[in-house]
Design an enzyme around this catalytic site. Structure first.
Site, PDB file in Angstrom:
ATOM      1  N   GLU A  26      15.440 -14.532   0.055  1.00  0.00           N
ATOM      2  CA  GLU A  26      15.840 -15.531   1.060  1.00  0.00           C
ATOM      3  C   GLU A  26      14.845 -16.703   1.057  1.00  0.00           C
ATOM      4  O   GLU A  26      15.240 -17.863   1.082  1.00  0.00           O
ATOM      5  CB  GLU A  26      15.833 -14.814   2.412  1.00  0.00           C
ATOM      6  CG  GLU A  26      16.297 -15.620   3.580  1.00  0.00           C
ATOM      7  CD  GLU A  26      15.966 -14.861   4.874  1.00  0.00           C
ATOM      8  OE1 GLU A  26      16.232 -13.637   4.968  1.00  0.00           O
ATOM      9  OE2 GLU A  26      15.417 -15.520   5.787  1.00  0.00           O
ATOM     10  N   ASP A  85       0.836  -1.192   0.000  1.00  0.00           N
ATOM     11  CA  ASP A  85       0.000   0.000   0.000  1.00  0.00           C
ATOM     12  C   ASP A  85       0.882   1.257   0.000  1.00  0.00           C
ATOM     13  O   ASP A  85       1.906   1.303   0.691  1.00  0.00           O
ATOM     14  CB  ASP A  85      -0.869  -0.019   1.260  1.00  0.00           C
ATOM     15  CG  ASP A  85      -1.992   0.989   1.216  1.00  0.00           C
ATOM     16  OD1 ASP A  85      -2.793   0.924   0.273  1.00  0.00           O
ATOM     17  OD2 ASP A  85      -2.071   1.833   2.127  1.00  0.00           O
TER      18      ASP A  85
HETATM   19  C1  GLC Z   1      -4.378   2.879  -0.826  1.00  0.00           C
HETATM   20  C2  GLC Z   1      -5.581   1.961  -0.862  1.00  0.00           C
HETATM   21  C3  GLC Z   1      -6.799   2.734  -0.441  1.00  0.00           C
HETATM   22  C4  GLC Z   1      -6.569   3.248   0.963  1.00  0.00           C
HETATM   23  C5  GLC Z   1      -5.309   4.076   1.038  1.00  0.00           C
HETATM   24  C6  GLC Z   1      -4.907   4.368   2.451  1.00  0.00           C
HETATM   25  O1  GLC Z   1      -4.454   3.874  -1.778  1.00  0.00           O
HETATM   26  O2  GLC Z   1      -5.722   1.416  -2.140  1.00  0.00           O
HETATM   27  O3  GLC Z   1      -7.959   1.964  -0.505  1.00  0.00           O
HETATM   28  O4  GLC Z   1      -7.673   4.019   1.363  1.00  0.00           O
HETATM   29  O5  GLC Z   1      -4.224   3.398   0.453  1.00  0.00           O
HETATM   30  O6  GLC Z   1      -4.376   3.231   3.055  1.00  0.00           O
END
Ligand code: GLC
Length: 564
Positions: A283, A233
């Site tokens: 790893e 993310d």
């Molecule tokens: C990313 C995710 C989204 C989320 C954001 C904050 O963009 O795809 O859904 O709200 O991160 O974590």
């Protein structure tokens, strides 16, 4: 191209050979380079226990559907312990399954089933921020300013005489200031903490070694339990400018809903983290021959900047998001594809294409020009184009059913924090997250067992026209188009990784040759065009009369008689 099983690959039929497979030489290392991965938005995929929310046990029951579709693996959105302020992207415990989604046992069973079916299992990891309920943040609130507990986040004194103004002028991507003031343990107004998303998602301070160490522990925890890799993310996040200075354009992130503040994102230090994570993956691969995968949500302005994330010792893949924002315009697509292929290929990696995800308006509506039939035709054509491009692709659940965006949800049904933070519906994401319609004529369309609670977002009655049951029974459905395209990607050496050469075409039509002779052409216009190849296409996104490429249609041919 992922074709026949290789020494380190999971067997296509149930079996346990994988667990004892010797370390693979080359082929498994490359499986991801042109893989097609299916994004499972867990909350909305399949509810097994009737609480109105999808869960891990529900996913297990639908794996045969995904295997039949022909994808190489699944990416599961976050299922970790979380108060769900941002639907799981506010993680309170990265190594626990939220009871809403099941248990660790359910996860283990799912991982085992994926392995037996030969589906790779990619988990979502959220390193930029955590939940306000995370034990680290709770400890930071109890601790004093300047303490080691506070140092794990970005706490700072406010500006103004009484510290009543935020430490800098940054705005959060989901609306409002990027800082929230706390009360100190004695009840007095205190310091501020940074959150680039919602106040419930405090940003971690990656300049502290404890943070990096903790995330390596988390990666290992899930790798040990059978994960094949991670979708990362906000992978251009983590580090901020060390001084946290004012931004000349503080509203940029909020305005664009993208990570564009150059002081808050894309700092050079982040690459060191991806090198460490890559080393962890290597790893594990060295131990059992299975290549683990890191795919980043590295949203940066240009393909050239994204390429830095894909250097050979960093991420394997990064979503190439430009098609998510591309209008239905041939010249625009031509340019975007060229940029991506040139800049990403130069890294030695491949482009990771994506047309839909849980944060964007679905293609059927996005390309719709207010006409659902046009939107559906263009979305199918775009899919066929994407699946003909060199590299990997991610599909988002429901894309294969041609689901439209649900745009008329009543205000009281909306759950997206963007709506609740900004008070308006611009850019909200509930409409692409509606629970899947599997079967039947009325809600919950097989999403939940009989007698279940209402699904967490209401499904419109017109989803009856889009159920998987109907799609499977109709050979002209989007589902069959995707399935056939995925099948051809497996059997034709021209598809997947490899070269792309454009063919001259009239304006509004794009056509290119893959490898030694697969041709893909797309008519972006509103009038029929002359097909670049005589003869029947191998696959087309809609009916193609002889020598014709109708409006909003894509087709694939094997060359021989191309008018090149
Ligand atoms: C990313 C995710 C989204 C989320 C954001 C904050 O963009 O795809 O859904 O709200 O991160 O974590």
């Amino acid at each position: 191209m992922l074709t026949s099983p290789t020494p380190g690959d999971p067997p296509a039929t149930p079996g346990r050979a994988l667990l004892t497979a010797p370390p693979a030489a080359g082929p498994d290392r490359r499986w991801w380079r042109d893989a097609v991965v299916y994004q499972v938005y867990l909350r909305s995929f399949q509810d097994s226990d009737g609480d109105g929310v999808g869960d891990l046990a529900g996913v297990r029951t639908r794996l045969p559907y995904l295997k039949r579709l022909g994808v190489d693996g699944i990416w599961l959105n976050p299922f970790y312990a979380s108060p769900q302020h941002d639907h799981g992207y506010d993680v309170a415990d990265h190594c626990a399954v939220d009871p809403l989604f099941g248990s660790l046992d359910d996860f283990d069973l799912l991982a085992e089933d994926c392995r037996l079916l030969g589906l790779r299992l990619i988990l979502d990891v959220v390193p930029n921020h955590c939940s306000r309920e995370h034990p680290w943040f709770r400890a930071a609130l109890r601790a004093a300013p300047g303490s080691p507990e506070r140092a794990l986040f970005h706490f700072a004194d406010g500006r103004g005489e009484g510290g009543e103004l935020p430490p800098n002028n940054w705005r959060a991507m989901f609306g409002g200031p990027a800082w929230t003031r706390i009360r100190e343990a004695d009840g007095s107004p205190g310091q501020w903490y940074l959150h680039l998303f919602t106040p419930e998602q405090p940003d971690l301070n990656w300049r502290r070694p404890e943070v990096a160490a903790e995330f390596e522990r988390i990666l290992r925890f899930w790798l040990d339990r059978g994960a094949d890799g991670f979708r990362i993310d906000v992978a251009a996040g983590l580090f901020k400018h060390p001084e946290l200075p004012d931004s000349p354009d503080p509203e940029a992130d909020e305005r664009t809903r993208d990570s564009v503040n150059p002081l808050a994102w894309n700092q050079p230090e982040v690459h060191g983290i991806w090198r460490r994570w890559r080393a962890v993956c290597e790893e594990y691969t060295a131990r059992d021959g299975r290549q683990r995968l890191l795919v980043g949500e590295a949203s940066v302005p240009t393909a050239a900047e994204q390429a830095a994330y894909l250097r050979p010792d960093e991420l394997h893949q990064a979503f190439f998001f430009h098609l998510l924002h591309a209008p239905w315009d041939a010249a625009h697509w031509h340019r975007v594809v060229d940029d991506a292929v040139r800049d990403i290929a130069a890294t030695g990696s491949t482009v990771t294409w994506v047309l839909n995800n849980h944060d964007q308006v679905r293609t059927t509506t996005r390309f719709g020009a207010d006409d659902p039939l046009t939107g559906a035709a263009r979305a199918r054509a775009a899919a066929l184009l994407m699946l003909a491009l060199p590299g990997a692709a991610y599909l988002y659940q429901g894309e294969e059913l041609g689901l439209p965006e649900v745009e008329d949800l009543p205000d009281e049904a909306l759950t997206d924090p963007i709506y609740h933070r900004t008070g308006n519906r611009t850019g909200i994401r509930d409409g692409c997250r509606i629970p899947m319609p599997w079967s039947g004529q009325e809600p919950p369309f097989g999403f939940a067992p009989e007698g279940a609670k209402q699904p967490w977002l209401p499904q419109p009655t017109h989803f009856a026209a889009h159920t998987a049951e109907r799609a499977l029974a109709d050979t002209g459905s989007a589902w069959h188009l995707y399935r056939e395209a995925l099948h051809l990607r497996r059997v034709l050496p021209q598809l997947g990784e490899g070269t792309l050469r454009w063919i001259d075409t009239p304006p509004g039509v794009l056509a290119f040759v893959r490898g030694d002779g697969l041709i893909c052409a797309v008519n972006f216009g509103d009038e029929p065009a002359l097909a670049p190849v005589d003869g029947e296409p191998l696959l087309a996104s809609g009916p193609c009369p002889p020598c014709t490429l109708p409006a909003a249609t894509a087709a694939w041919w094997i060359a021989g008689n191309a008018k090149l």
